[in-house]
Design an enzyme around this catalytic site. Structure first.
Site, PDB file in Angstrom:
ATOM      1  N   ARG A 178       0.847  -1.204   0.000  1.00  0.00           N
ATOM      2  CA  ARG A 178       0.000   0.000   0.000  1.00  0.00           C
ATOM      3  C   ARG A 178       0.878   1.247   0.000  1.00  0.00           C
ATOM      4  O   ARG A 178       1.502   1.572   1.001  1.00  0.00           O
ATOM      5  CB  ARG A 178      -0.924   0.003   1.217  1.00  0.00           C
ATOM      6  N   ASP A 464      -3.524   3.712  14.523  1.00  0.00           N
ATOM      7  CA  ASP A 464      -2.679   4.134  13.406  1.00  0.00           C
ATOM      8  C   ASP A 464      -3.153   5.494  12.911  1.00  0.00           C
ATOM      9  O   ASP A 464      -3.985   6.124  13.574  1.00  0.00           O
ATOM     10  CB  ASP A 464      -2.629   3.063  12.306  1.00  0.00           C
TER      11      ASP A 464
HETATM   12  C1  LIG Z   1      -6.820   1.717   9.720  1.00  0.00           C
HETATM   13  C2  LIG Z   1      -5.862   0.883   9.004  1.00  0.00           C
HETATM   14  O1  LIG Z   1      -5.251   1.322   8.081  1.00  0.00           O
HETATM   15  S1  LIG Z   1      -5.568  -0.689   9.545  1.00  0.00           S
HETATM   16  C3  LIG Z   1      -4.071  -1.157   8.709  1.00  0.00           C
HETATM   17  C4  LIG Z   1      -2.907  -0.419   9.180  1.00  0.00           C
HETATM   18  N1  LIG Z   1      -2.592  -0.744  10.545  1.00  0.00           N
HETATM   19  C5  LIG Z   1      -1.804  -1.829  10.817  1.00  0.00           C
HETATM   20  O2  LIG Z   1      -1.357  -2.470   9.898  1.00  0.00           O
HETATM   21  C6  LIG Z   1      -1.504  -2.168  12.241  1.00  0.00           C
HETATM   22  C7  LIG Z   1      -0.845  -3.515  12.296  1.00  0.00           C
HETATM   23  N2  LIG Z   1      -0.525  -3.928  13.638  1.00  0.00           N
HETATM   24  C8  LIG Z   1       0.575  -3.519  14.284  1.00  0.00           C
HETATM   25  O3  LIG Z   1       1.319  -2.684  13.790  1.00  0.00           O
HETATM   26  C9  LIG Z   1       0.878  -4.169  15.592  1.00  0.00           C
HETATM   27  O4  LIG Z   1       0.080  -5.279  15.800  1.00  0.00           O
HETATM   28  C10 LIG Z   1       0.719  -3.252  16.836  1.00  0.00           C
HETATM   29  C11 LIG Z   1       1.685  -2.074  16.723  1.00  0.00           C
HETATM   30  C12 LIG Z   1      -0.683  -2.739  16.966  1.00  0.00           C
HETATM   31  C13 LIG Z   1       1.084  -4.070  18.062  1.00  0.00           C
HETATM   32  O5  LIG Z   1       2.365  -4.590  17.834  1.00  0.00           O
HETATM   33  P1  LIG Z   1       3.292  -5.136  19.020  1.00  0.00           P
HETATM   34  O6  LIG Z   1       3.286  -4.143  20.135  1.00  0.00           O
HETATM   35  O7  LIG Z   1       4.598  -5.534  18.432  1.00  0.00           O
HETATM   36  O8  LIG Z   1       2.480  -6.396  19.491  1.00  0.00           O
HETATM   37  P2  LIG Z   1       3.003  -7.643  20.285  1.00  0.00           P
HETATM   38  O9  LIG Z   1       4.049  -7.262  21.284  1.00  0.00           O
HETATM   39  O10 LIG Z   1       1.802  -8.334  20.808  1.00  0.00           O
HETATM   40  O11 LIG Z   1       3.664  -8.533  19.160  1.00  0.00           O
HETATM   41  C14 LIG Z   1       3.930  -9.913  19.339  1.00  0.00           C
HETATM   42  C15 LIG Z   1       4.616 -10.427  18.111  1.00  0.00           C
HETATM   43  O12 LIG Z   1       3.717 -10.281  17.004  1.00  0.00           O
HETATM   44  C16 LIG Z   1       4.328  -9.540  15.962  1.00  0.00           C
HETATM   45  N3  LIG Z   1       3.320  -8.707  15.327  1.00  0.00           N
HETATM   46  C17 LIG Z   1       2.393  -7.896  15.893  1.00  0.00           C
HETATM   47  N4  LIG Z   1       1.630  -7.324  14.962  1.00  0.00           N
HETATM   48  C18 LIG Z   1       2.087  -7.772  13.772  1.00  0.00           C
HETATM   49  C19 LIG Z   1       1.681  -7.534  12.428  1.00  0.00           C
HETATM   50  N5  LIG Z   1       0.660  -6.735  12.149  1.00  0.00           N
HETATM   51  N6  LIG Z   1       2.372  -8.158  11.456  1.00  0.00           N
HETATM   52  C20 LIG Z   1       3.397  -8.978  11.737  1.00  0.00           C
HETATM   53  N7  LIG Z   1       3.804  -9.246  12.995  1.00  0.00           N
HETATM   54  C21 LIG Z   1       3.156  -8.642  13.993  1.00  0.00           C
HETATM   55  C22 LIG Z   1       5.383  -8.703  16.633  1.00  0.00           C
HETATM   56  O13 LIG Z   1       6.390  -8.372  15.689  1.00  0.00           O
HETATM   57  C23 LIG Z   1       5.861  -9.635  17.735  1.00  0.00           C
HETATM   58  O14 LIG Z   1       6.780 -10.549  17.168  1.00  0.00           O
HETATM   59  P3  LIG Z   1       7.943 -11.290  18.008  1.00  0.00           P
HETATM   60  O15 LIG Z   1       7.252 -12.184  18.983  1.00  0.00           O
HETATM   61  O16 LIG Z   1       8.716 -12.029  16.980  1.00  0.00           O
HETATM   62  O17 LIG Z   1       8.725 -10.211  18.694  1.00  0.00           O
HETATM   63  O1  LIG Z   2      -7.059   1.781   5.937  1.00  0.00           O
HETATM   64  C1  LIG Z   2      -7.963   1.365   6.580  1.00  0.00           C
HETATM   65  C2  LIG Z   2      -8.810   2.191   7.373  1.00  0.00           C
HETATM   66  O2  LIG Z   2      -9.695   1.654   8.058  1.00  0.00           O
HETATM   67  O3  LIG Z   2      -8.611   3.417   7.320  1.00  0.00           O
HETATM   68 MG   LIG Z   3      -7.042   3.986   5.916  1.00  0.00          MG
END
Ligand SMILES: CC(=O)SCCNC(=O)CCNC(=O)[C@H](O)C(C)(C)COP(=O)(O)OP(=O)(O)OC[C@H]1O[C@@H](n2cnc3c(N)ncnc32)[C@H](O)[C@@H]1OP(=O)(O)O
Ligand SMILES: O=CC(=O)O
Ligand SMILES: [Mg+2]
Length: 565
Positions: A178, A464
């Protein structure tokens, strides 16, 4: 070769740039294989060809907003009725991408997270340069390096502190990327003296370096694949279609190789879904309900209208009539055109230290996903790998072995959606606690974003750029219209004085929660000032991240003044 630094730094290494391109971001030998002369020339070519159309599209957004401010609501365009009513379909869904029941999302940097996402067991990983990524130079370029290594299948990472090695499993998810929205500049790269268009940098660098490897590998002859954010009109989709065609021609690959899912995450865009798919019909793999930006956009669109005030942010979920209507119309539109109708993101993430609270959060996610699957969505997003098994179980249970629901009729009892349904004001209480929570979350998110983290866990929810925008514009909206807020049974008006008091108290609370040392070392005070200013501005700023962007621009060599756009 054009020098990127001043003559005083002539001996310092710099990127090999083509005519008219100036790279102002820090030189790093790890970034040089991404910022090659050929790749930069490709990005510059896209910018030169499409910058006029982008400028025009941004002006048309402003024009449309002036009409909404004057009282004209967004509506289906009578001029494109023939597109909405015509019988046409998008290019067939590629068989290798038919099953998208669970897609994990996450920023393209850090590297470890990219590997975790690819190994997560989801069908797709959407690697994000947008809502989940703070667009610092380091994040953007590391993100490109990570994706190049991911597509090549060679990505590894060593977590020295934990003595842990990360590498790809035999089976990995498919990759979508994206890029940023059309509105964001990339100030570290100047093209003909102007900041580059951010999304063309993200798209261009990734496409240039990875199209061949992607198509030879996971793309099974197609690709690369993208998610396209924050569009407001089909003319913006037409620009993307032009960019794709230019990229295909330049690479010498068939037209229709590149595929994209468009996020319908602005209120104006919901009235343009057929038109958007039509523009991208040879390059489309569906639409997605970007619910968080959609809520943000509802406030923005109706900024001038006191009869459209949102209730507390926590109450604006998919159960609200306007949100449900949007999801239903998106599903029908996609299925009529033969492509995926993707669901959105539940904000809950696993809660590590409280089993009961964790189970309650998981249950909310399951309910949200069951609603999506029953409504007809073909798949959905997961914010965290820990949610994937529950989401997969719900979708697979509902689909009963089929990869998607594209060929299905709308579920019995699901009513046709009207323009009025799409804008019906959401219902619920407005409270001072809601104002407080917006301030507490908005400031902490912004502090993290300024420090380079674009997605963070706050109070057991994923935050986010899109969710933080809701906090900001909701407070602005309530102040702008002097909304009546419930303060424990007493009604008070939202005023700048009330916000000032709330901010002072919430800043103290944040300091107590994160501790004085982290508070001092972090960018909380700066974030507090920006958030207050944004919430009390006489005119609503279009994007928080556009205003704050100047604070994360760092020119090479270090110490030069940031670019004021
Ligand atoms: C509105 C929108 O646009 S939605 C789409 C955009 N938003 C996103 O993509 C958010 C995605 N999610 C994240 O960034 C994360 O889950 C967070 C920041 C919310 C939380 O992350 P963390 O604080 O690292 O969570 P946590 O400590 O529970 O992580 C545990 C493990 O899962 C992994 N993990 C957590 N979230 C993700 C993810 N989305 N993708 C891959 N791995 C992940 C961490 O890297 C960690 O790995 P490790 O055990 O090897 O160290
Ligand atoms: O990108 C996703 C959203 O909910 O905003
Ligand atoms: Mg969005």
């Amino acid at each position: 070769m054009a020098a990127t630094a001043s003559t005083a730094a002539a001996a310092a290494p710099c990127y090999d740039t083509p005519e008219g391109v100036d790279v102002r971001g820090r030189y790093d030998p790890a970034f040089a294989p991404v910022l090659t002369r050929g790749a930069l020339a490709f990005v510059a070519g896209l910018q030169r060809e499409f910058r006029g159309a982008v400028r025009h599209a941004m002006e048309r957004r402003r024009e449309a907003q002036r009409r909404y401010d004057a009282g004209e609501p967004p509506r289906f365009d009578p001029a494109t009725r023939v597109v909405r009513e015509g019988e046409w379909r998008c290019a067939p869904v590629p068989p290798a991408f038919a099953d998208r029941t669970v897609e994990i999302t996450g920023p393209a940097e850090p590297r470890k997270m990219v590997i975790n996402a690819l190994n997560s067991g989801a069908k797709v990983f959407m690697a994000d340069f947008e809502d989940a990524l703070s667009p610092t130079w380091e994040n953007l370029m590391n993100g490109q390096v990570n994706l190049r290594d991911a597509v090549a299948g060679t990505i590894t990472f060593r977590d020295a502190a934990r003595g842990r090695e990360y590498r790809l499993n035999d089976q990995t998810t498919k990759l979508f990327v994206r890029p940023r929205g059309w509105h964001l500049p990339e100030a570290h790269i100047l093209i003909d003296g102007e900041p580059a268009i951010g999304c063309l940098v993200d798209f261009g660098l990734y496409f240039f370096h990875n199209h061949a490897a992607f198509r030879a590998g996971q793309g099974a002859g197609l690709g690369p694949f993208f998610y396209l954010p924050k569009m407001e009109h089909s003319r913006e989709a037409r620009i993307w279609n032009g960019v794709f065609e230019r990229a295909e021609q330049t690479a010498g690959i068939e037209r229709g190789s590149i595929r994209a899912t468009v996020l319908v995450e602005t209120l104006p865009a919901v009235f343009q879904m057929d038109e958007i798919l039509y523009e991208l019909r040879d390059h489309s793999v569906g639409l997605n309900c970007g619910r968080w930006d959609y809520i943000f956009s509802y406030v923005k669109t109706f900024r001038a209208h006191p009869d459209r005030l949102l209730p507390d942010r926590a109450l604006v979920g998919m159960g609200q009539h306007f949100m449900r209507s949007y999801s239903h119309l998106l599903i029908r539109t996609c299925h009529r055109r033969g492509v995926h109708a993707m669901g959105g993101m539940a904000a809950q993430i696993p809660i590590k230290d409280d089993a009961a609270a964790n189970e309650a959060a998981l249950e909310l996610v399951r309910k949200d996903k069951l609603r999506e699957a029953r409504a007809g969505h073909d798949g959905t997003w997961a914010a965290h790998p820990g949610l994937i098994p529950a989401i997969r179980e719900v979708f697979e249970g509902h689909l009963g072995g089929r990869p998607n629901q594209i060929g299905d009729d709308a579920p019995a009892g699901q009513e046709a959606v009207t323009a009025e349904d799409l804008i019906q004001p959401p219902r619920g209480a407005r409270t001072v606690d809601g104002l407080r929570l917006n301030a507490r979350v908005g400031v902490q998110y912004l502090a993290a974003w300024l420090a380079g983290s674009g997605s963070v866990p706050l109070y057991n929810l994923m935050e986010d750029a899109a969710t933080a925008e809701i906090s900001r514009v909701q407070n602005w909206q309530w102040l702008r219209h002097g909304a009546a807020l419930d303060a424990g049974g007493v009604e008070v008006r939202a005023t700048p004085e009330l916000l000032a008091r709330v901010m002072e108290e919430e800043m103290a609370r944040i300091q107590a929660e994160v501790g004085p040392k982290r508070f001092r070392q972090g960018r909380y005070a700066e974030a507090g000032r920006i958030f207050s200013r944004q919430c009390t501005a006489p005119e609503l700023d279009d994007f928080l991240t556009l205003d704050a962007y100047n604070l994360i621009v760092v020119y090479h060599p270090g110490g030069a003044s940031p670019c004021k756009l």
